[in-house]
Scaffold this active site. Structure first.
Site, PDB file in Angstrom:
ATOM      1  N   PHE A   1      41.699  37.816  40.984  1.00 32.61           N
ATOM      2  CA  PHE A   1      43.142  37.931  40.822  1.00 32.61           C
ATOM      3  C   PHE A   1      43.848  36.608  40.964  1.00 32.61           C
ATOM      4  CE2 PHE A   1      43.034  42.543  41.132  1.00 32.61           C
ATOM      5  CZ  PHE A   1      44.041  42.855  40.230  1.00 32.61           C
ATOM      6  N   SER A   2      44.834  36.456  40.135  1.00 33.38           N
ATOM      7  CA  SER A   2      45.908  35.482  40.343  1.00 33.38           C
ATOM      8  C   SER A   2      47.182  36.131  39.831  1.00 33.38           C
ATOM      9  CB  SER A   2      45.601  34.162  39.637  1.00 33.38           C
ATOM     10  OG  SER A   2      45.416  34.390  38.256  1.00 33.38           O
ATOM     11  N   LYS A   3      47.485  35.911  38.559  1.00 37.47           N
ATOM     12  CA  LYS A   3      48.639  36.563  37.940  1.00 37.47           C
ATOM     13  C   LYS A   3      48.257  36.924  36.515  1.00 37.47           C
ATOM     14  CE  LYS A   3      52.782  34.883  38.383  1.00 37.47           C
ATOM     15  NZ  LYS A   3      53.927  33.962  38.225  1.00 37.47           N
TER      16      LYS A   3
ATOM     17  N   VAL B   1      48.641  39.492  42.413  1.00 42.71           N
ATOM     18  CA  VAL B   1      47.977  39.760  43.680  1.00 42.71           C
ATOM     19  C   VAL B   1      47.702  38.417  44.330  1.00 42.71           C
ATOM     20  CG1 VAL B   1      45.990  40.779  44.820  1.00 42.71           C
ATOM     21  CG2 VAL B   1      46.962  41.869  42.798  1.00 42.71           C
TER      22      VAL B   1
END
Length: 1817
Positions: free
Chosen positions: A880-882, A801
């Protein structure tokens, strides 16, 4: 070598060890009789014999069944490796026509006579072990075979009894555009004239009818068995590994050959030991092992089809290269081809038809024609061009040899090379030691160890090491057989040589896929390959002539299934790419395995911009980097990572999309973004290629999918989904068009709930992708204007995201918020079958759920569950990041299987489970560790060799000189030897092979000691990457990485080595609050990992430490083995690690950083001694794009760093205001020179702190921190402050009353702290669940509001029950009885859990067991303060103390078992609600706790550890923020808590002072340092700080600070001036230095400075007032008495100035005689003292001369005034008429230069003459 008396080697005629037999014959080891293993054992006299069986004439059997002296007709070898036609006796006495090791006529395993251990039975024809037939009788009369061979009947031959000889023909071959007539052979037996009337089936039927297939009878029934007793069958007598028999040599009853296949061992139909070519069958490893030949079988002679040394028409070499009809030696040496060496003449050991090592034919390491297993290429030898041996002659790549001389200097060569380089000269007698290694003595050619052939030459042979033999010319040492004469003496030689040439041409035709003569392995199974293209097919010839990318190269060494790696190439096979490229194109791709040829797609390489002149070799279908290297998957890209897109058009991607191959997986494609293209992608990398490491694939998840070959859906995982362009605008601006994605609520429903402002706020939003997973966002989410196509990417085992961190909103906004992620289809892959493991039992066995939980924890997520049925992995994230599962995570516990490859100076590869933090990729994901592949894949090896002149070494383990420590991704340093070789243009691997052959293994030493950069790293550094030394870096960086530091560092440490500039910033930038723990942070700080991460490269999110603990101070030097720098000594660019501690970064005061590495981004060096602007530098540094190396790495930089950006004024008040309050309540003691500040006893300062922080907790930038400060100070006020209720009492209250009042005050504090959370919870639950809102009110003891809410919601009984809570204990007892009754009746299952929770709380039960095996926990989802409040208010009686409540709460969260733990731990405020797991540090008894909890513990236990309480991590995430810690300590000191250790106190004082100093408040830092008890340390610290910050240029700000120091802090002013003097000295301002030294009362230093630097200038410039000002200040006795040399230096100058002033005064005003007398005395005194002034320079001497000259004039003036002329004369006083007697004594003492002295002498002479004249009158 051993003199002639030793004869031939081991029994041969030209043996090296003697001329007589071992057992008493007339030869040592056998020139004229049988040798040790020769033919005759005990005594017959022979011509020759040897250990390994040179020819003999009179051999005898062991037991002498026949005569001991039967004549022989030919020779025989000891091991049967040579030819043998003489008669002899077998072991058991049976006569035979020749003897060998096992007494049969021919060689040991291919007999033509009965064997010693053969079969016992009737006479019959049988096959030897390796296949030749014999037709003799056995001693026991039965049909017999050889040692292991099957027997056959003696029926009349039918079927294919005539040996296959392919008919020849002619054809046309097109090569390089030129048509050439070539000879062909029809490889079909029915093409022979003898069989042209029959079909293959008829021939096969006749063979079957002749019992050439099927079992034989048992022993005693007309047939015999083999050695191991099984029934052998008649066969066409072929060998163990290449026979066409239907029963194996070991005869276990199966109709197979020795290795069980229906054909030969390695795929040839009638092959030799390792298999001559078979046309229609497969080998053990399902690949044809050689080319089809025309032979039937071979013996053990590796290429002969008949007995040893006999002529054969077409045979195969050891590994299957066909040879022409000619006699063959041990290794198939073709004796008719003027070659006779052991390793490669004719069809020798490695199948060549030409001379030995380096000749035009082919060699071991330098073959020029023949290639791997039966195929051929045209390549140059590694060590020579056309005639060099292994270490031999004429190497073009030059190791310093001359033409026709060997490198080892073992003689000169003329025609061919042996293994050690010497050549025999025809007819010569050898040359010394060189002859010992192969120079033939009278022979025409030497074999491996000197065996010669009877070719053109003299009558003498050579021995094993060159010694001459006299009796034979055919003896060998066993590595060659006596060969037939060459063309001059053999009429068949010419035809045989022509056949050999024909065979070479055929091999070129039969082997279009290349060959490597060094390592030969079976080819792949034809069942899994398409039909081979016919070599004479016009289309194939056209492809051969098309210049493409690859030369003839070997197939993969094993049957591999390479994983599809992400690359810029395509996934299609290129069958004929590069078949006719010129040699330079082999630079990077020559001898590397290529992928499957199943699909033929000829790609136009010119369309790709990847192929610049340097790096175009690195990218194509089967570039070596696409193969798994020892199980690890990396793609070496020739472009930056963000340009890793498809380059060849949509048609390629379509083919790739629908193309599946069980051998080669398709390469996943990624879309090309127009914004990421670089204009310099075509630039040429002009650096040293061998030193350029390519940018690695940064995203291991996108690089490859585990199920690429098996699931069509996964082919799209790593590409952007196809978008539907036909969509309508959403009213809220939401965009979601990607196929397969959905939302809950649906897009239509979202459109309906959009308000009139166009805003779409939805509760509990879910977005998912069918078959992949979903993301559930709890709470209200604002979806207005969100482009979900760009934001949300759900892929196989991965969710992303906000791909671009720069576009990511702060935590809590947009979709960057807490969420629950579900990824479907997450199953592991079976390493054997490559199928997904979906069985729940097997998943449980491998603990796959535990592995996913570990991965979740490592990525900062909270694991929820795993559902094996659907493969759903559920976890929660705070932002979120990954997130996802990498292949390395999935297989991190797998260990690669061991391979049994040949070792060439190898080093063991460590297991993949020991990955270290330094191997984490820069994008926050760990670099993929080695994956456990199938055994075939792992046997592929790890060497990626890209040089054209190197043979195939894919089966070789890597050299340990190539092993490098794993840097981020796949970057390794390059060995020094590789660097040298590459710089000189030499193939590095050739150099490594030479080193491996000559040198022993070196011990692994640490790089910090031996200062080399190519050794193995330390134990902790596993997961090694082994790269070729010639891997070009990104093309986009080639223009920046020119040779700067010898080429060694540029490719390693340029931006391409770590991050591409185009992606480094965008990929790395993340909000600092989310960079570590993925939790909402209360400040700009996030939770840092241990301190060691400061010294490593900055890592962006989400690297989550498994432990969150406080910083621990090391009291001593860390042991080297435990140091973070251990094993990292070779990391040149990280000066914190390079050379261990000797080059570590130097941290100076005031956050200055001295380092010899690159200057940090955004910082400025401290120039002109001005403080540079601070850069933002957190505890973890911000990611910095690594710049190309443009200067020496050893330039020292001095930089000023700051923890945060520059503070605004209101933020600085957070520093100054509490310090001012502290100063207000402190006392300054000036008993000593250095003042000491101590806090005033009492609690007044606590109330001032509390009042201030309540006012300041408004809209400050650090509101969250101030809020926590407010909780801390108000808690101190409640625990130790004045109580208003007690202050009104006149008498001292009793202790019980004090305890109750403290309890009330603490209770009020608990209520106040819970108010914000309670209000928030009530607002969320008041409407939907009023019972929960009531419980929230109860957690803050807001009972009246809870009752009102219950009444408003109609719950009157609950309101009535709540109102009774303040009553007696009986209410609790009754509620407990009610809960018990409900439990017994199981009625509680019908009551709402929230209501039961309230009942349990009111009953005083923290945990209540329900009838349905559930528990009600009243402390669940409560922070630690409210949990403590529940214990104080509801679980204990009203009279219980704070200490008792705290003790009970501790038991609630400290129980060892999870089942008994029902309350949360007292985490610091910045960790509350984060969901992170706090793991206690090993061997640590101090877990991280909130400072308020520590204060409560200190209140309960006066001797509680203060070190824990004052730890900054208990307050804030910043471990260097000591603001509250220091003030708390001072308050506790005022309360008489003084048991903090001196060391901890010192650290606290110094740390807070350093923090204030970094913020520019250095005057307050001195205030903090003045609290140190030790006067010496205190004075030293204050003076050092003053020295750093006192400025020479006075400004109002500096004046105010100095006034504050001197007046309020009572710092001595002279300390300030001393500091200024130091700065003036640094700036070389001598005037200010002298002035400051004077003010600092350093009289002696001031005087010395004035005399040396100021006085001379003042005298020369006549600036007497300036100099007098200094000297008069120093003149007072109390000062001058302390000055060294004052009388002879400063006082002289001062008196000189005073004399001049007096003279001026006398001249202006009439003076008395007394004044003149005084002046006369001073002047005469100066005359003697001026010469005592010490001169340090020419300027000083000039000043001294001026003073002397002027004093001389002064003396004349004074004397003229003091002695006026006679009154009778009218003349005025004349200085020139002064009496000489008064002037001369003083003038003579003045130090004047010569010119001055001459003037004075002239004047004195005139005076003298004048006086003489006057006296004479």
């Amino acid at each position: 070598m051993f003199n002639k008396s030793f004869g031939t080697p081991f029994g041969g005629g030209t043996g090296g060890f003697g001329t007589t037999s071992t057992f008493g014959q007339n030869t040592g080891f056998g020139t004229t009789s049988g040798g040790a293993f020769g033919t005759s054992a005990f005594g017959s006299s022979n011509n020759t014999g040897g250990l390994f069986g040179n020819s003999q004439t009179k051999p005898g059997g062991l037991f002498g069944t026949s005569s001991f002296s039967q004549p022989a007709t030919s020779t025989s070898t000891g091991f049967g490796f040579g030819t043998s036609t003489g008669t002899a006796n077998t072991l058991f006495g049976t006569a035979s026509t020749g003897t060998s090791l096992f007494s049969s006529q021919n060689n040991a395993f291919a007999q033509n006579k009965p064997t010693g251990f053969g079969n016992f039975g009737t006479s019959t024809s049988s096959g030897g072990l390796f296949g030749t037939t014999n037709t003799t009788s056995n001693p026991f009369g039965s049909t017999s075979g050889s040692l292991f061979g099957p027997s056959s009947f003696t029926a009349a031959p039918t079927g294919t009894t005539i040996k296959f000889n392919p008919p020849t023909g002619t054809d046309t071959m097109v090569k390089a555009g030129v048509s050439t007539n070539i000879s062909t052979k029809h490889q079909c037996i029915t093409a022979m004239k003898e069989y042209e009337s029959k079909s293959l089936e008829e021939l096969r039927l006749e063979d079957y009818q002749a019992n050439r297939k099927g079992p034989q009878n048992q022993v005693g029934a007309g047939t015999t068995t083999g050695l191991f007793g099984s029934s052998p069958a008649t066969s066409s007598a072929t060998g163990l590994f290449s026979s066409s028999t239907t029963n194996s040599g070991f005869a276990y009853g199966q109709n197979k050959t020795a290795f069980g296949t229906s054909t030969t061992g390695f795929g040839t139909n009638p092959g030799g030991l390792f298999g001559q070519q078979n046309q229609q069958t497969t080998s053990l490893f399902s690949k044809p092992f050689g080319q089809a030949t025309t032979t039937q079988n071979t013996g053990f002679s590796f290429g002969n089809t008949s007995t040893i040394g006999q002529p054969s028409t077409n045979t195969m070499g050891l590994f299957g290269v066909t040879q022409a009809s000619q006699p063959g030696g041990l290794f198939g040496t073709a004796t008719n081809t003027s070659t006779g060496t052991a390793f490669g003449t004719g069809t020798g050991l490695f199948g060549q038809t030409n001379t030995g090592f380096g000749a035009v034919g082919s060699t071991l390491f330098g073959n020029n024609k023949l290639t791997t297993f039966g195929s051929s290429t045209t390549s140059a030898p590694s060590f020579g061009t056309t005639s060099g041996g292994l270490f031999g002659n004429k190497p073009t790549l030059t190791l310093g040899t001359n033409t026709n001389t060997s490198n080892f200097g073992f003689g000169t060569n003329t025609s061919g090379n042996s293994i050690f380089g010497s050549k025999p000269a025809p007819g010569t007698l050898g040359t010394g030691l060189g002859a010992g290694f192969g120079t033939a003595l009278g022979a025409g050619q030497a074999s491996l160890f000197g065996n010669n052939q009877p070719k053109i030459g003299g009558p003498l042979g050579t021995g094993a090491f060159g010694a001459p033999g006299f009796n034979t010319t055919t003896a060998t040492l066993g590595f060659g057989a006596p060969q037939a004469p060459v063309a001059l003496t053999d009429p068949n030689a010419s035809a045989a040589q022509q056949a050999v040439l024909q065979q070479h041409i055929n091999s070129l035709t039969y082997s279009p896929f290349g060959d490597s003569p060094l390592f030969r392995n079976p080819m792949s199974d034809p069942k899994k390959k398409e039909e081979r293209l016919k070599p004479t097919n016009p289309a194939a010839q056209k492809a051969l002539t098309t210049p493409t990318h690859y030369k003839l190269t070997p197939r993969p060494a094993t049957r591999v299934r390479p994983k599809a790696l992400q690359t810029t190439g395509t996934a299609k096979s290129h069958l004929f790419d590069g078949l006719d490229d010129d040699e330079p194109s082999l630079a990077n791709g020559a001898f590397m395995p290529k992928k499957s040829i199943k699909k033929l797609v000829l790609k136009n390489l010119n369309n790709s911009n990847l192929f610049s002149p340097v790096n175009r070799d690195s990218e194509n279908l089967a570039s070596p980097s696409e193969y798994p290297e020892n199980g690890e998957r990396f793609s070496f890209l020739s472009k930056p990572v963000d340009e890793n897109h498809q380059q060849d058009g949509d048609e390629d991607s379509l083919v790739s999309h629908f193309y599946t191959n069980p051998i080669a997986k398709p390469i996943p494609q990624t879309p090309e973004s127009a914004g990421n293209k670089h204009s310099n992608s075509n630039s040429v990398d002009d650096t040293i290629v061998a030193l350029n490491m390519r940018a690695a694939l940064r995203n291991g998840l996108e690089g490859s999918s585990e199920e690429t070959s098996f699931h069509d859906e996964s082919l799209q995982d790593d590409r952007e989904e196809i978008e539907n362009n036909s969509y309508h605008m959403h009213p809220a601006g939401i965009i979601l068009t990607k196929v397969g994605y959905y939302t809950i609520p649906s897009m239509d429903d979202l459109a309906k709930i959009t308000n009139e402002k166009g805003e779409c706020i939805v509760s509990d939003f879910t977005i998912g992708r069918k078959g992949y997973g979903s993301i559930y966002f709890e709470g209200d989410v604002n979806l207005t204007n969100l482009n979900l196509d760009d934001i949300v990417h759900i892929r196989r085992k991965e969710v992303v995201v906000y791909l671009d961190d720069n576009q990511k909103p702060p935590v809590g906004e947009g979709l960057n918020r807490k969420a629950e992620v579900t990824l479907d289809g997450v199953w592991p892959t079976d390493k054997t079958s490559r199928c997904l493991i979906k069985s729940p039992d097997r998943l449980a066995d491998i603990n796959y759920e535990g592995r996913l939980e570990a991965v979740s924890r490592k990525q900062g997520a909270q694991f929820k569950e795993y559902r094996p049925e659907t493969g759903s992995w559920v976890f929660k994230v705070s932002h979120f990041s990954k997130y996802g599962l990498q292949d390395s995570d999935e297989e991190e516990e797998e260990h690669p299987s061991k391979t049994s490859t040949k070792k060439l100076k190898t080093a063991p590869l460590p297991p993949a489970s020991q990955t270290t933090p330094l191997q984490m990729a820069l994008n926050g994901k760990p670099a993929p560790p080695p994956q456990s592949q199938s055994p075939e894949v792992e046997q592929l090896g790890r060497v990626v060799e890209l040089d054209s002149d190197m043979v195939d070494i894919t089966q070789e383990p890597v050299l340990d000189t190539m092993l490098e420590e794993s840097m981020p991704e796949d970057q390794e340093p390059v060995s020094a030897s590789t660097h040298i070789a590459s710089s000189l243009g030499i193939n590095p691997h050739v150099l490594q092979i030479m080193k491996a052959s000559l040198l022993t293994d070196e011990e692994d030493v640490d790089m910090a000691l031996d200062q080399r950069f190519s050794r193995l790293p330390s134990k902790a550094d596993t997961s090694q990457e082994i790269c070729s030394p010639r891997l070009p870096i990104s093309a986009s960086h080639s223009s920046k990485t020119r040779s700067l530091v010898g080429g060694l560092l540029q490719s390693k440490f340029t931006s391409g080595a770590f991050l591409s500039p185009s992606v480094s910033v965008q990929e790395c930038r993340t909000p600092r609050a989310a960079s570590l723990m993925n939790i909402p942070s209360t400040s700009s700080w996030s939770v840092p990992p241990p301190l060691t991460s400061v010294f490593t490269m900055p890592s962006p999110a989400p690297e989550v430490p498994l432990k969150t603990v406080g910083t621990r101070r090391q009291l001593g030097l860390v042991p080297r083995e435990k140091s973070v720098t251990y094993g990292k000594g070779k990391l040149l660019m990280d000066m914190a690690l390079f050379m261990g501690r000797s080059f570590r970064v130097g941290w100076g005061p005031n956050w200055t950083l001295a380092n010899s590495g690159e200057q940090l981004n955004g910082s400025h060096e401290l120039e002109n001694h001005q403080i540079a602007d601070s850069m933002e530098f957190g505890f973890l540094p911000n990611p910095v794009a690594v710049k190309p190396l443009t200067e020496s790495p050893f330039k020292v930089h001095l930089e000023k760093l700051s923890l945060r950006q520059r503070k605004p004024d209101e933020d600085m008040k957070l520093y100054q205001t509490p310090l001012e309050l502290k100063l207000k309540h402190s006392t300054v003691h000036v008993d000593e020179l250095c003042p000491l500040i101590v806090p005033n006893l009492g609690v007044a300062v606590i109330h001032d702190y509390a009042d201030w922080v309540k006012e300041a907790s408004g809209d400050l930038p650090e509101a969250q921190i101030v809020k926590h400060w407010s909780l801390t100070w108000t808690l101190c006020e409640a625990l130790w402050g004045h109580l208003k209720e007690l202050d009104s009492q006149l008498n001292e209250p009793r202790e019980y009353i004090q305890i109750l009042e403290r309890r009330r005050a603490f209770s009020r504090w608990l209520s106040c702290t819970a108010t914000p959370q309670i209000e928030e919870e009530v607002s969320l639950t008041q409407k939907n669940s009023p019972v929960e809102a009531v419980f929230s009110y109860l957690t803050g003891k807001r009972i009246s509001e809870a009752c009102s809410l219950a009444q408003q919601s109609g719950d009157h009984r609950l309101a009535l029950l709540l109102s009774q809570f303040v009553g007696s204990q009986s209410v609790r007892e009754l509620l407990t009885m009610q809960l018990v009754d409900w439990h017994q009746l199981q009625a509680d299952s019908f009551i709402q859990d929230e209501r039961l929770r309230i009942f349990a709380l009111l009953a005083g039960k923290p945990v209540w067991q329900l009838s349905e095996k559930k528990q009600i926990n009243v402390c669940s989802q409560l922070d630690w303060k409210r949990s403590l409040a529940i214990h104080l208010w509801y679980l204990l009686p009203p009279t219980a103390s704070i200490s008792r409540a705290l003790s009970m709460y501790e038991e609630a969260f400290q129980n060892t078992s999870d089942s008994d733990r029902y309350a949360c731990s007292p985490l610091p405020s910045y960790l509350e609600g984060s969901g992170c797991v706090i793991a206690e540090e090993q061997n640590s008894q101090t877990p991280l706790r909130d400072v308020c909890f520590h204060l409560l513990k200190l209140y309960s236990d006066r001797h509680y550890d203060l070190n824990q309480l004052l730890e900054p991590r208990s307050i804030t995430a910043d471990p260097l923020d000591y603001r509250l810690s220091w003030h708390l300590w001072e308050v506790l000191r005022a309360l008489n808590y003084t048991h903090l250790s001196a060391q901890c106190e010192g650290v606290l004082q110094a740390s807070y002072a350093g923090q204030l100093e970094s913020e520019g408040l250095w005057e307050w830092a001195i205030f903090v340092l003045l609290h140190i008890d030790n006067s010496g340390i205190r004075e030293k610290a204050v003076r050092e700080l003053l020295t750093r910050h006192c400025q020479l240029l006075e400004t109002p700000e500096s004046w105010a600070k100095e006034t504050f120091l001197t007046q309020k802090l009572r710092v001595p002013a002279k300390w300030i001036h001393e500091a200024k003097a130091v700065r003036a000295h640094m700036e070389s301002d001598k005037h200010l230095e002298a002035l400051c030294l004077f003010k600092a009362e350093h009289w002696n230093r001031c005087h010395k400075l004035i005399i040396r630097h100021l006085a001379s200038d003042a005298i020369i410039n006549e600036n007497y007032d300036y100099l007098k000002g200094f000297l008069e200040d120093l003149a007072p006795p109390e000062r001058s008495s302390l000055i060294q040399d004052w009388e002879t230096s400063g006082l002289v100058y001062l008196d000189y100035i005073r004399v001049i002033e007096m003279l001026r005064h006398i001249q202006q005003v009439d003076c008395s005689g007394n004044d003149l007398e005084q002046l006369h005395i001073k002047v005469t005194s100066l005359c003697s003292r001026i010469e005592q002034i010490q001169c340090y320079s020419a300027k000083d001497r000039l000043a001294q001369s001026d003073m002397a000259k002027r004093v001389a004039n002064l003396l004349r003036v004074v004397l003229s005034l003091h002695h006026p002329p006679d009154r009778t004369s009218d003349s005025t006083p004349d200085p020139q008429r002064v009496p000489l007697r008064l002037l001369a004594p003083h003038i003579g003492r003045l130090p004047m230069p010569e010119d001055y002295a001459m003037d004075e002498l002239r004047s004195l002479t005139q005076s003298y003459l004048r006086e003489l004249a006057v006296g004479s009158l």
